[in-house]
Motif scaffolding. Structure first.
Motif, PDB file in Angstrom:
ATOM      1  N   ASP A 138      39.137  79.630  12.782  1.00  0.00           N
ATOM      2  CA  ASP A 138      40.543  80.325  13.117  1.00  0.00           C
ATOM      3  C   ASP A 138      41.246  79.439  13.716  1.00  0.00           C
ATOM      4  OD1 ASP A 138      39.696  82.824  11.479  1.00  0.00           O
ATOM      5  OD2 ASP A 138      38.770  83.671  13.246  1.00  0.00           O
ATOM      6  N   ALA A 139      40.926  78.908  14.605  1.00  0.00           N
ATOM      7  CA  ALA A 139      41.830  78.098  15.586  1.00  0.00           C
ATOM      8  C   ALA A 139      42.424  76.840  14.823  1.00  0.00           C
ATOM      9  CB  ALA A 139      41.207  77.606  16.849  1.00  0.00           C
ATOM     10  N   ALA A 140      41.593  76.371  13.853  1.00  0.00           N
ATOM     11  CA  ALA A 140      42.206  75.254  12.862  1.00  0.00           C
ATOM     12  C   ALA A 140      42.719  75.477  11.694  1.00  0.00           C
ATOM     13  CB  ALA A 140      40.955  74.375  12.555  1.00  0.00           C
ATOM     14  N   ALA A 141      43.244  76.795  11.616  1.00  0.00           N
ATOM     15  CA  ALA A 141      43.886  77.187  10.312  1.00  0.00           C
ATOM     16  C   ALA A 141      44.984  76.516  10.195  1.00  0.00           C
ATOM     17  CB  ALA A 141      44.009  79.040  10.382  1.00  0.00           C
ATOM     18  N   LEU A 142      45.889  76.030  10.932  1.00  0.00           N
ATOM     19  CA  LEU A 142      47.132  75.488  10.559  1.00  0.00           C
ATOM     20  C   LEU A 142      47.250  73.971  10.699  1.00  0.00           C
ATOM     21  CD1 LEU A 142      49.591  77.999  12.604  1.00  0.00           C
ATOM     22  CD2 LEU A 142      48.759  78.029   9.961  1.00  0.00           C
ATOM     23  N   LEU A 143      46.061  73.441  10.944  1.00  0.00           N
ATOM     24  CA  LEU A 143      45.843  72.018  10.894  1.00  0.00           C
ATOM     25  C   LEU A 143      45.699  71.341   9.431  1.00  0.00           C
ATOM     26  CD1 LEU A 143      43.860  71.646  14.234  1.00  0.00           C
ATOM     27  CD2 LEU A 143      46.282  71.501  13.825  1.00  0.00           C
ATOM     28  N   PRO A 144      45.778  70.268   9.317  1.00  0.00           N
ATOM     29  CA  PRO A 144      45.317  69.699   7.841  1.00  0.00           C
ATOM     30  C   PRO A 144      44.086  70.142   7.716  1.00  0.00           C
ATOM     31  CG  PRO A 144      46.673  67.908   9.144  1.00  0.00           C
ATOM     32  CD  PRO A 144      46.288  69.065  10.175  1.00  0.00           C
ATOM     33  N   ALA A 145      43.513  70.311   6.406  1.00  0.00           N
ATOM     34  CA  ALA A 145      42.119  70.657   6.167  1.00  0.00           C
ATOM     35  C   ALA A 145      41.111  69.724   6.347  1.00  0.00           C
ATOM     36  CB  ALA A 145      42.225  71.102   4.332  1.00  0.00           C
ATOM     37  N   PRO A 146      39.894  69.869   7.009  1.00  0.00           N
ATOM     38  CA  PRO A 146      39.159  68.853   7.082  1.00  0.00           C
ATOM     39  C   PRO A 146      38.278  68.520   5.970  1.00  0.00           C
ATOM     40  CG  PRO A 146      38.233  70.860   7.647  1.00  0.00           C
ATOM     41  CD  PRO A 146      39.482  71.337   7.434  1.00  0.00           C
ATOM     42  N   ASP A 147      37.530  67.402   5.959  1.00  0.00           N
ATOM     43  CA  ASP A 147      36.607  67.117   5.014  1.00  0.00           C
ATOM     44  C   ASP A 147      35.483  67.848   4.674  1.00  0.00           C
ATOM     45  OD1 ASP A 147      34.727  66.291   6.666  1.00  0.00           O
ATOM     46  OD2 ASP A 147      35.485  64.230   6.556  1.00  0.00           O
ATOM     47  N   ALA A 148      34.626  67.573   3.829  1.00  0.00           N
ATOM     48  CA  ALA A 148      33.605  68.546   3.580  1.00  0.00           C
ATOM     49  C   ALA A 148      32.524  68.732   4.472  1.00  0.00           C
ATOM     50  CB  ALA A 148      32.823  67.913   2.100  1.00  0.00           C
ATOM     51  N   GLN A 149      32.532  67.703   5.715  1.00  0.00           N
ATOM     52  CA  GLN A 149      31.768  67.503   6.805  1.00  0.00           C
ATOM     53  C   GLN A 149      32.404  68.420   7.923  1.00  0.00           C
ATOM     54  OE1 GLN A 149      31.954  64.746   4.808  1.00  0.00           O
ATOM     55  NE2 GLN A 149      29.946  65.641   3.812  1.00  0.00           N
ATOM     56  N   GLY A 150      33.406  69.012   7.754  1.00  0.00           N
ATOM     57  CA  GLY A 150      34.377  69.723   8.805  1.00  0.00           C
ATOM     58  C   GLY A 150      34.931  68.745   9.704  1.00  0.00           C
ATOM     59  N   ALA A 151      35.173  67.412   9.493  1.00  0.00           N
ATOM     60  CA  ALA A 151      35.829  66.608  10.326  1.00  0.00           C
ATOM     61  C   ALA A 151      37.220  66.436   9.784  1.00  0.00           C
ATOM     62  CB  ALA A 151      35.122  65.294  10.061  1.00  0.00           C
ATOM     63  N   GLY A 152      38.247  66.406  10.904  1.00  0.00           N
ATOM     64  CA  GLY A 152      39.551  65.853  10.573  1.00  0.00           C
ATOM     65  C   GLY A 152      40.385  65.159  11.581  1.00  0.00           C
ATOM     66  N   LYS A 153      41.355  64.420  11.144  1.00  0.00           N
ATOM     67  CA  LYS A 153      41.806  63.474  12.315  1.00  0.00           C
ATOM     68  C   LYS A 153      43.423  63.438  11.930  1.00  0.00           C
ATOM     69  CE  LYS A 153      41.611  58.470  12.961  1.00  0.00           C
ATOM     70  NZ  LYS A 153      40.581  57.107  12.461  1.00  0.00           N
ATOM     71  N   LEU A 154      43.984  63.420  13.191  1.00  0.00           N
ATOM     72  CA  LEU A 154      45.454  63.354  13.476  1.00  0.00           C
ATOM     73  C   LEU A 154      45.765  62.312  14.289  1.00  0.00           C
ATOM     74  CD1 LEU A 154      46.360  67.106  14.048  1.00  0.00           C
ATOM     75  CD2 LEU A 154      47.168  65.607  11.977  1.00  0.00           C
ATOM     76  N   GLU A 155      46.884  61.275  13.676  1.00  0.00           N
ATOM     77  CA  GLU A 155      47.399  60.335  14.775  1.00  0.00           C
ATOM     78  C   GLU A 155      48.414  60.855  15.341  1.00  0.00           C
ATOM     79  OE1 GLU A 155      47.878  56.530  12.538  1.00  0.00           O
ATOM     80  OE2 GLU A 155      45.594  56.754  12.052  1.00  0.00           O
ATOM     81  N   ILE A 156      48.609  60.775  16.752  1.00  0.00           N
ATOM     82  CA  ILE A 156      49.852  61.425  17.318  1.00  0.00           C
ATOM     83  C   ILE A 156      50.679  60.492  17.875  1.00  0.00           C
ATOM     84  CG2 ILE A 156      50.511  62.855  19.019  1.00  0.00           C
ATOM     85  CD1 ILE A 156      48.842  64.329  16.894  1.00  0.00           C
TER      86      ILE A 156
END
Length: 265
Positions: A245-263
């Motif tokens: 729910d908290a991650a709903a507006l972030l880029p979708a994670p991969d199949a393992q549930g991992a995501g990455k953003l460069e700020i």
């Protein structure tokens, strides 16, 4: 000035999975610190998800309790409400009831914020305690091994709330911060101390966090309104444990549930 950093996030199905991930993270990061330096200095935050994680860490039926290097752990708090230690709103009380009373930690391993004191006195005493333990001199800042944060639906973290004086504090370790929105005082580590930690992670769950989290990570830089944007780790890496729910507006994670953003603002 903002600095570039990387956010690595993991997304979990619900509250129980998120709490278990947090308990595992505490264990792994504490073991890493203890192996490297003989001591794991951990600064924790309040909230319902940390409470579940602390209960798991204290439960003898779970693997986390046995795996935690308790003899090499020191517990600190990121922030505290200005209430007595037995008050229902006390972060210390929550942690004591969920974990501290049930695990092999000695009193000298626990460093609470004395929220029952006058706010400036509580802040000064906590800073003195930290300086003594870390053997700091002058303008030095402590380097916690592990520091856990939450985030409010207004974008605050620790007790650094929007449009409050703590946003602008650069020199102190701990401050008393008046929060007009809640008509209260809080005592908090300052953001320069928070970003100094070796391992910083946010623990965030709930639908009400989706929009502020998206704005903190992907919106314009406005820490006066979104203080969580101040948390730009000196290590260059910020980790987040999130529910879906908290991650709903972030880029979708991969199949393992991992995501990455460069700020890089």
């Amino acid at each position: 000035m903002p600095r570039p950093y990387v956010v690595e996030y993991r997304v979990y199905e619900g509250a129980d999975a998120l709490a278990r991930a947090a308990a595992e993270y505490f264990v792994e990061s504490a073991r890493t610190a203890a192996a490297a330096r003989g001591l794991a200095r951990i600064a924790i935050s309040g909230g319902s998800t940390p409470k579940r994680a602390f209960e798991l860490l204290a439960n003898p039926a779970e693997p986390y309790r046995k795996a935690m290097p308790w003899e090499q752990v020191q517990i600190y708090w990121v922030d505290e409400r200005c209430v007595p230690p037995d008050d229902k709103d006390s972060n210390y009380r929550m942690t004591r009831e969920a974990m501290l009373d049930k695990v092999p930690l000695k009193p000298e391993q626990i460093f609470r914020i004395e929220g029952e004191l006058e706010p400036e006195q509580a802040a000064a005493r906590y800073e003195t305690a930290i300086r003594g333990q870390f053997r700091l001199e002058g303008a030095e800042l402590p380097t916690f091994d592990v520091l856990a944060l939450g985030m409010g639906d207004d974008g605050h973290t620790a007790s650094i709330f929007p449009h409050t004086d703590a946003i602008h504090e650069l020199g102190r370790v701990v401050v008393a911060n008046h929060v007009p929105q809640k008509d209260t005082w809080r005592v908090t580590l300052t953001w320069p101390v928070i970003v100094q930690a070796r391992d910083i992670f946010f623990l965030i769950g709930g639908k009400d966090k989706a929009d502020p989290l998206h704005r903190v990570l992907e919106g314009p830089y406005d820490p006066e309104t979104l203080p969580s944007q101040l948390i730009q780790p000196r290590s260059g890496l910020l980790r987040m444990l999130l529910d879906k729910d908290a991650a709903a507006l972030l880029p979708a994670p991969d199949a393992q549930g991992a995501g990455k953003l460069e700020i890089a603002r």
